[in-house]
Design a protein around this motif. Structure first.
Motif, PDB file in Angstrom:
ATOM      1  N   ASP A  35       0.796  -1.240   0.000  1.00 22.49           N
ATOM      2  CA  ASP A  35       0.000   0.000   0.000  1.00 22.49           C
ATOM      3  C   ASP A  35       0.821   1.279   0.000  1.00 22.49           C
ATOM      4  O   ASP A  35       0.272   2.379  -0.021  1.00 22.49           O
ATOM      5  N   GLY A  36       2.165   1.177   0.016  1.00 24.98           N
ATOM      6  CA  GLY A  36       2.997   2.373  -0.057  1.00 24.98           C
ATOM      7  C   GLY A  36       3.069   3.156   1.243  1.00 24.98           C
ATOM      8  O   GLY A  36       3.301   4.375   1.218  1.00 24.98           O
ATOM      9  N   ASN A  37       2.905   2.496   2.367  1.00 24.33           N
ATOM     10  CA  ASN A  37       2.986   3.165   3.665  1.00 24.33           C
ATOM     11  C   ASN A  37       4.338   3.869   3.801  1.00 24.33           C
ATOM     12  O   ASN A  37       5.386   3.218   3.839  1.00 24.33           O
ATOM     13  N   PRO A  38       4.336   5.224   3.892  1.00 25.11           N
ATOM     14  CA  PRO A  38       5.607   5.953   3.905  1.00 25.11           C
ATOM     15  C   PRO A  38       6.436   5.733   5.162  1.00 25.11           C
ATOM     16  O   PRO A  38       7.617   6.083   5.186  1.00 25.11           O
ATOM     17  N   ASP A  39       5.852   5.146   6.194  1.00 28.55           N
ATOM     18  CA  ASP A  39       6.640   4.831   7.384  1.00 28.55           C
ATOM     19  C   ASP A  39       7.685   3.759   7.080  1.00 28.55           C
ATOM     20  O   ASP A  39       8.665   3.614   7.824  1.00 28.55           O
ATOM     21  N   PHE A  40       7.466   3.003   6.009  1.00 23.53           N
ATOM     22  CA  PHE A  40       8.397   1.949   5.613  1.00 23.53           C
ATOM     23  C   PHE A  40       8.987   2.216   4.231  1.00 23.53           C
ATOM     24  O   PHE A  40      10.199   2.295   4.069  1.00 23.53           O
ATOM     25  N   TRP A  41       8.126   2.346   3.228  1.00 24.69           N
ATOM     26  CA  TRP A  41       8.568   2.575   1.837  1.00 24.69           C
ATOM     27  C   TRP A  41       7.371   3.108   1.062  1.00 24.69           C
ATOM     28  O   TRP A  41       6.334   2.455   0.979  1.00 24.69           O
ATOM     29  N   ALA A  42       7.510   4.292   0.505  1.00 24.79           N
ATOM     30  CA  ALA A  42       6.358   5.012  -0.037  1.00 24.79           C
ATOM     31  C   ALA A  42       6.039   4.662  -1.483  1.00 24.79           C
ATOM     32  O   ALA A  42       5.186   5.303  -2.090  1.00 24.79           O
ATOM     33  N   LYS A  43       6.695   3.663  -2.042  1.00 24.68           N
ATOM     34  CA  LYS A  43       6.423   3.288  -3.422  1.00 24.68           C
ATOM     35  C   LYS A  43       5.682   1.953  -3.479  1.00 24.68           C
ATOM     36  O   LYS A  43       5.529   1.260  -2.467  1.00 24.68           O
ATOM     37  N   HIS A  44       5.224   1.606  -4.686  1.00 29.72           N
ATOM     38  CA  HIS A  44       4.477   0.370  -4.895  1.00 29.72           C
ATOM     39  C   HIS A  44       5.188  -0.560  -5.876  1.00 29.72           C
ATOM     40  O   HIS A  44       5.387  -1.735  -5.601  1.00 29.72           O
ATOM     41  N   SER A  45       5.551  -0.009  -7.043  1.00 28.61           N
ATOM     42  CA  SER A  45       6.151  -0.826  -8.104  1.00 28.61           C
ATOM     43  C   SER A  45       6.863   0.073  -9.111  1.00 28.61           C
ATOM     44  O   SER A  45       6.464   0.176 -10.266  1.00 28.61           O
ATOM     45  N   PRO A  46       7.945   0.737  -8.703  1.00 24.55           N
ATOM     46  CA  PRO A  46       8.620   1.667  -9.610  1.00 24.55           C
ATOM     47  C   PRO A  46       9.386   0.952 -10.711  1.00 24.55           C
ATOM     48  O   PRO A  46       9.841  -0.176 -10.542  1.00 24.55           O
ATOM     49  N   VAL A  47       9.505   1.639 -11.851  1.00 21.82           N
ATOM     50  CA  VAL A  47      10.371   1.146 -12.919  1.00 21.82           C
ATOM     51  C   VAL A  47      11.769   1.699 -12.679  1.00 21.82           C
ATOM     52  O   VAL A  47      11.939   2.844 -12.250  1.00 21.82           O
ATOM     53  N   LEU A  48      12.777   0.875 -12.919  1.00 21.21           N
ATOM     54  CA  LEU A  48      14.165   1.270 -12.744  1.00 21.21           C
ATOM     55  C   LEU A  48      14.762   1.506 -14.129  1.00 21.21           C
ATOM     56  O   LEU A  48      14.940   0.575 -14.901  1.00 21.21           O
ATOM     57  N   PHE A  49      15.035   2.771 -14.454  1.00 19.14           N
ATOM     58  CA  PHE A  49      15.519   3.139 -15.788  1.00 19.14           C
ATOM     59  C   PHE A  49      16.098   4.537 -15.704  1.00 19.14           C
ATOM     60  O   PHE A  49      15.506   5.402 -15.064  1.00 19.14           O
ATOM     61  N   PRO A  50      17.218   4.833 -16.357  1.00 22.67           N
ATOM     62  CA  PRO A  50      18.003   3.996 -17.276  1.00 22.67           C
ATOM     63  C   PRO A  50      19.123   3.197 -16.598  1.00 22.67           C
ATOM     64  O   PRO A  50      19.971   2.638 -17.282  1.00 22.67           O
ATOM     65  N   ILE A  51      19.117   3.172 -15.258  1.00 18.57           N
ATOM     66  CA  ILE A  51      20.051   2.294 -14.552  1.00 18.57           C
ATOM     67  C   ILE A  51      19.267   1.496 -13.520  1.00 18.57           C
ATOM     68  O   ILE A  51      18.166   1.878 -13.115  1.00 18.57           O
ATOM     69  N   VAL A  52      19.851   0.390 -13.117  1.00 11.69           N
ATOM     70  CA  VAL A  52      19.323  -0.428 -12.033  1.00 11.69           C
ATOM     71  C   VAL A  52      20.325  -0.366 -10.886  1.00 11.69           C
ATOM     72  O   VAL A  52      21.521  -0.579 -11.089  1.00 11.69           O
ATOM     73  N   GLY A  53      19.842  -0.049  -9.689  1.00  8.55           N
ATOM     74  CA  GLY A  53      20.730   0.028  -8.537  1.00  8.55           C
ATOM     75  C   GLY A  53      21.547   1.306  -8.528  1.00  8.55           C
ATOM     76  O   GLY A  53      21.232   2.290  -9.213  1.00  8.55           O
ATOM     77  N   GLY A  54      22.621   1.281  -7.750  1.00  6.95           N
ATOM     78  CA  GLY A  54      23.432   2.468  -7.568  1.00  6.95           C
ATOM     79  C   GLY A  54      24.682   2.489  -8.430  1.00  6.95           C
ATOM     80  O   GLY A  54      25.194   1.449  -8.865  1.00  6.95           O
ATOM     81  N   LEU A  55      25.177   3.697  -8.685  1.00  9.31           N
ATOM     82  CA  LEU A  55      26.474   3.911  -9.325  1.00  9.31           C
ATOM     83  C   LEU A  55      27.500   4.252  -8.247  1.00  9.31           C
ATOM     84  O   LEU A  55      27.162   4.839  -7.219  1.00  9.31           O
ATOM     85  N   LYS A  56      28.734   3.902  -8.501  1.00  4.27           N
ATOM     86  CA  LYS A  56      29.790   4.299  -7.572  1.00  4.27           C
ATOM     87  C   LYS A  56      29.851   5.825  -7.505  1.00  4.27           C
ATOM     88  O   LYS A  56      30.008   6.499  -8.537  1.00  4.27           O
ATOM     89  N   ASN A  57      29.662   6.372  -6.304  1.00  2.00           N
ATOM     90  CA  ASN A  57      29.621   7.829  -6.094  1.00  2.00           C
ATOM     91  C   ASN A  57      28.539   8.505  -6.935  1.00  2.00           C
ATOM     92  O   ASN A  57      28.650   9.684  -7.277  1.00  2.00           O
ATOM     93  N   ASN A  58      27.488   7.721  -7.304  1.00  2.00           N
ATOM     94  CA  ASN A  58      26.396   8.240  -8.144  1.00  2.00           C
ATOM     95  C   ASN A  58      26.908   8.840  -9.453  1.00  2.00           C
ATOM     96  O   ASN A  58      26.277   9.736 -10.026  1.00  2.00           O
ATOM     97  N   THR A  59      28.025   8.311  -9.945  1.00  2.00           N
ATOM     98  CA  THR A  59      28.709   8.914 -11.092  1.00  2.00           C
ATOM     99  C   THR A  59      29.048   7.860 -12.140  1.00  2.00           C
ATOM    100  O   THR A  59      29.400   6.727 -11.810  1.00  2.00           O
ATOM    101  N   TYR A  60      28.912   8.244 -13.414  1.00  2.00           N
ATOM    102  CA  TYR A  60      29.410   7.403 -14.495  1.00  2.00           C
ATOM    103  C   TYR A  60      30.087   8.290 -15.530  1.00  2.00           C
ATOM    104  O   TYR A  60      29.914   9.519 -15.540  1.00  2.00           O
ATOM    105  N   TYR A  61      30.867   7.648 -16.410  1.00  2.00           N
ATOM    106  CA  TYR A  61      31.573   8.360 -17.467  1.00  2.00           C
ATOM    107  C   TYR A  61      31.163   7.788 -18.821  1.00  2.00           C
ATOM    108  O   TYR A  61      31.023   6.572 -18.973  1.00  2.00           O
ATOM    109  N   PHE A  62      30.950   8.681 -19.763  1.00  2.00           N
ATOM    110  CA  PHE A  62      30.639   8.270 -21.125  1.00  2.00           C
ATOM    111  C   PHE A  62      31.357   9.210 -22.071  1.00  2.00           C
ATOM    112  O   PHE A  62      31.171  10.444 -22.013  1.00  2.00           O
TER     113      PHE A  62
END
Length: 289
Positions: A35-62
């Motif tokens: 149900d998205g209870n914000p006391d725990f996690w306020a989302k239901h089923s987000p799409v992960l795009f254009p990356i999945v998970g975290g980047l090192k230091n939130n940074t990438y190089y292209f």
């Protein structure tokens, strides 16, 4: 809210992030989605795009340029264009903008479609590269959270996951949003994993070699549950917020940076390269019972 309905299920979506909000059974009046209870996690089923998970230091190089992206990318926080085809099908589209090009220098079209058939909801991701000359580098993944409500009859530890193929689960630990080289193994009995809140106290269980393509959520007290089906997703995550009564089943085409990654997007594990003018698709589905 966009609603789809048939004689078995009623499902709801938000245009923001094309996010699934509810899966309600008309047969047993059960809500299958968190149900998205914000006391725990306020989302239901987000799409992960254009990356999945975290980047090192939130940074990438292209191409020798430095960019920053937050964990799981930006699509989940943007409004999608809505096209409702019928009472049982809907699609949502999000395209590159001048703002996205500043942090992610690729043209793209992301279409998320949902379809109801009997007691099954199917989600399809379609990524297109509208660029005439340049390839598109991306990852994508699902993050649906399924409700495991505690009642007088049921507690969290009464629920379990049942895998159609795996006899053991070899997972990678997460260290500071990055994938550790170390793996841990959970031996399964009858291909089942009993759920307990402590499983997720150190973040998600991340799999690179899961054999199963069907995972069922069941419990020891009644016959209600669901089966989650997915094909051609090379990575998978299972997660819950601390002490929250849900579990996320996450099919991924892509994965967080490893702790030793050099941050070059072209060398990122699981990155997909889509040729100019091409389209790519994957889908997952939920069967409710």
């Amino acid at each position: 809210m966009i609603n789809l309905e048939n004689e078995y299920l009623k499902v709801s979506f938000a245009s923001k992030g094309a996010e699934l909000q509810s899966i309600k059974s008309k047969q047993n009046d059960k809500e299958y989605l968190w149900d998205g209870n914000p006391d725990f996690w306020a989302k239901h089923s987000p799409v992960l795009f254009p990356i999945v998970g975290g980047l090192k230091n939130n940074t990438y190089y292209f191409e020798d340029q430095k960019y920053q992206l937050s964990r799981h990318g930006f699509a989940r926080d943007h409004e999608f264009q809505v096209t409702q085809v019928s009472t049982t099908e809907a699609s949502f589209t999000f395209r590159h903008t001048p703002e996205t090009l500043k942090i992610y220098p690729f043209k793209f079209s992301l279409k998320i479609s949902y379809a109801l058939k009997d007691n099954t909801l199917t989600c399809t991701y379609a990524v297109s590269n509208p660029d005439d000359t340049n390839g598109l580098l991306f990852s994508i993944g699902g993050h649906p959270a399924f409700a495991l409500p505690a009642t007088e009859q049921l507690k969290y530890s009464d629920y379990f996951l049942e895998f159609n193929t795996d006899d053991e689960l070899v997972y990678h630990k997460i260290e500071g949003d990055l994938i550790d080289n170390e793996t841990m193994t959970i031996k399964l009995t009858n291909k089942t994993l009993p759920l307990k809140h402590e499983l997720f106290y150190e973040d998600a269980l991340v799999f690179k070699n899961l054999k199963s393509n069907l995972i069922s959520i069941k419990n020891t007290k009644n016959n209600h549950g669901l089966t989650f089906q997915f094909e051609q997703f090379p990575f998978f995550g299972i997660w819950a917020a601390k002490d929250a009564d849900f579990v996320c089943l996450e099919p991924w085409c892509g994965i967080a940076d490893g702790i030793d990654h050099n941050q070059d997007l072209k060398n990122k594990e699981g990155i997909i390269e889509l040729a100019p003018g091409s389209e790519w698709q994957r889908k997952w589905s939920v069967v409710c019972f």
